[in-house]
Motif scaffolding. Structure first.
Motif, mmCIF file in Angstrom:
data_model
loop_
_atom_site.group_PDB
_atom_site.id
_atom_site.type_symbol
_atom_site.label_atom_id
_atom_site.label_comp_id
_atom_site.label_asym_id
_atom_site.label_seq_id
_atom_site.Cartn_x
_atom_site.Cartn_y
_atom_site.Cartn_z
ATOM 1 N N UNK A 16 0.827 -1.202 0.000
ATOM 2 C CA UNK A 16 0.000 0.000 0.000
ATOM 3 C C UNK A 16 0.867 1.262 0.000
ATOM 4 N N UNK A 17 1.977 1.203 0.706
ATOM 5 C CA UNK A 17 2.865 2.358 0.812
ATOM 6 C C UNK A 17 3.670 2.600 -0.470
ATOM 7 N N UNK A 18 4.167 1.529 -1.104
ATOM 8 C CA UNK A 18 5.088 1.675 -2.237
ATOM 9 C C UNK A 18 4.516 1.237 -3.580
ATOM 10 N N UNK A 19 3.328 0.653 -3.583
ATOM 11 C CA UNK A 19 2.740 0.124 -4.811
ATOM 12 C C UNK A 19 2.495 1.159 -5.890
ATOM 13 N N UNK A 20 2.152 2.361 -5.484
ATOM 14 C CA UNK A 20 1.918 3.416 -6.457
ATOM 15 C C UNK A 20 3.176 3.841 -7.188
ATOM 16 N N UNK A 21 4.295 3.699 -6.550
ATOM 17 C CA UNK A 21 5.558 4.138 -7.150
ATOM 18 C C UNK A 21 6.165 3.096 -8.082
ATOM 19 N N UNK A 22 6.137 1.828 -7.666
ATOM 20 C CA UNK A 22 6.811 0.779 -8.429
ATOM 21 C C UNK A 22 5.855 -0.096 -9.225
ATOM 22 N N UNK A 23 4.543 -0.009 -8.947
ATOM 23 C CA UNK A 23 3.572 -0.809 -9.683
ATOM 24 C C UNK A 23 3.753 -2.295 -9.428
ATOM 25 N N UNK A 24 3.479 -3.113 -10.432
ATOM 26 C CA UNK A 24 3.659 -4.557 -10.398
ATOM 27 C C UNK A 24 2.638 -5.248 -9.500
ATOM 28 N N UNK A 25 2.941 -6.474 -9.115
ATOM 29 C CA UNK A 25 2.041 -7.284 -8.302
ATOM 30 C C UNK A 25 2.474 -7.250 -6.845
ATOM 31 N N UNK A 26 1.528 -7.523 -5.962
ATOM 32 C CA UNK A 26 1.827 -7.511 -4.531
ATOM 33 C C UNK A 26 2.893 -8.551 -4.181
ATOM 34 N N UNK A 27 2.904 -9.683 -4.862
ATOM 35 C CA UNK A 27 3.861 -10.745 -4.575
ATOM 36 C C UNK A 27 5.311 -10.287 -4.775
ATOM 37 N N UNK A 28 5.527 -9.360 -5.695
ATOM 38 C CA UNK A 28 6.875 -8.859 -5.958
ATOM 39 C C UNK A 28 7.430 -8.053 -4.788
ATOM 40 N N UNK A 29 6.561 -7.519 -3.971
ATOM 41 C CA UNK A 29 6.984 -6.678 -2.857
ATOM 42 C C UNK A 29 7.545 -7.489 -1.687
ATOM 43 N N UNK A 30 7.335 -8.794 -1.706
ATOM 44 C CA UNK A 30 7.938 -9.630 -0.668
ATOM 45 C C UNK A 30 9.455 -9.553 -0.759
ATOM 46 N N UNK A 31 9.983 -9.584 -1.972
ATOM 47 C CA UNK A 31 11.436 -9.481 -2.163
ATOM 48 C C UNK A 31 11.953 -8.145 -1.651
ATOM 49 N N UNK A 32 11.242 -7.077 -1.976
ATOM 50 C CA UNK A 32 11.653 -5.749 -1.523
ATOM 51 C C UNK A 32 11.601 -5.638 -0.005
ATOM 52 N N UNK A 33 10.537 -6.144 0.581
ATOM 53 C CA UNK A 33 10.400 -6.136 2.035
ATOM 54 C C UNK A 33 11.513 -6.943 2.694
ATOM 55 N N UNK A 34 11.786 -8.119 2.148
ATOM 56 C CA UNK A 34 12.822 -8.984 2.709
ATOM 57 C C UNK A 34 14.199 -8.310 2.658
ATOM 58 N N UNK A 35 14.557 -7.761 1.510
ATOM 59 C CA UNK A 35 15.879 -7.148 1.368
ATOM 60 C C UNK A 35 16.065 -5.939 2.279
ATOM 61 N N UNK A 36 15.035 -5.117 2.411
ATOM 62 C CA UNK A 36 15.155 -3.943 3.279
ATOM 63 C C UNK A 36 15.329 -4.346 4.731
ATOM 64 N N UNK A 37 14.674 -5.422 5.135
ATOM 65 C CA UNK A 37 14.798 -5.879 6.526
ATOM 66 C C UNK A 37 16.112 -6.623 6.758
ATOM 67 N N UNK A 38 16.499 -7.477 5.833
ATOM 68 C CA UNK A 38 17.696 -8.309 5.997
ATOM 69 C C UNK A 38 18.973 -7.471 5.992
ATOM 70 N N UNK A 39 19.061 -6.531 5.050
ATOM 71 C CA UNK A 39 20.298 -5.775 4.878
ATOM 72 C C UNK A 39 20.213 -4.348 5.403
ATOM 73 N N UNK A 40 19.065 -4.000 6.013
ATOM 74 C CA UNK A 40 18.888 -2.695 6.637
ATOM 75 C C UNK A 40 19.218 -1.547 5.677
ATOM 76 N N UNK A 41 18.562 -1.587 4.520
ATOM 77 C CA UNK A 41 18.724 -0.540 3.517
ATOM 78 C C UNK A 41 17.365 0.095 3.247
ATOM 79 N N UNK A 42 17.388 1.273 2.681
ATOM 80 C CA UNK A 42 16.162 1.979 2.333
ATOM 81 C C UNK A 42 15.588 1.424 1.034
ATOM 82 N N UNK A 43 14.293 1.588 0.864
ATOM 83 C CA UNK A 43 13.591 1.084 -0.317
ATOM 84 C C UNK A 43 14.193 1.656 -1.594
#
Length: 77
Positions: A16-43
């Motif tokens: 809901x927060x980032x979908x408007x900017x990057x589009x695509x499917x909700x399932x793709x955001x799992x990778x983005x969520x995982x990477x930001x949490x695992x490596x402590x980087x910004x979206x």
């Protein structure tokens, strides 16, 4: 293994927060969520390293750890 309810809620709010900017499917955001949490980087720092849509050719995301000199390749199911 099924996704936990709390993780599903995080994914929904993340989409809901980032979908408007990057589009695509909700399932793709799992990778983005995982990477930001695992490596402590910004979206914004990591979004270009995620395969959006169906054009992933088997790799959903990657991360280059320059300090450890490692390349991480991810495939999420």
């Amino acid at each position: 293994m099924a996704i936990k309810t709390t993780d599903q809620q995080r994914l929904d709010s993340f989409f809901a927060e980032h979908g408007g900017r990057y589009g695509s499917r909700k399932e793709d955001y799992f990778a983005l969520l995982y990477l930001t949490r695992k490596f402590k980087v910004e979206v914004d720092e990591i979004a270009h390293q995620v395969a959006w849509g169906g054009n992933d050719y088997g790799i959903d995301a990657y991360f280059v750890d320059r300090d450890a000199r490692n390349l991480y390749l991810y495939q999420f199911k």
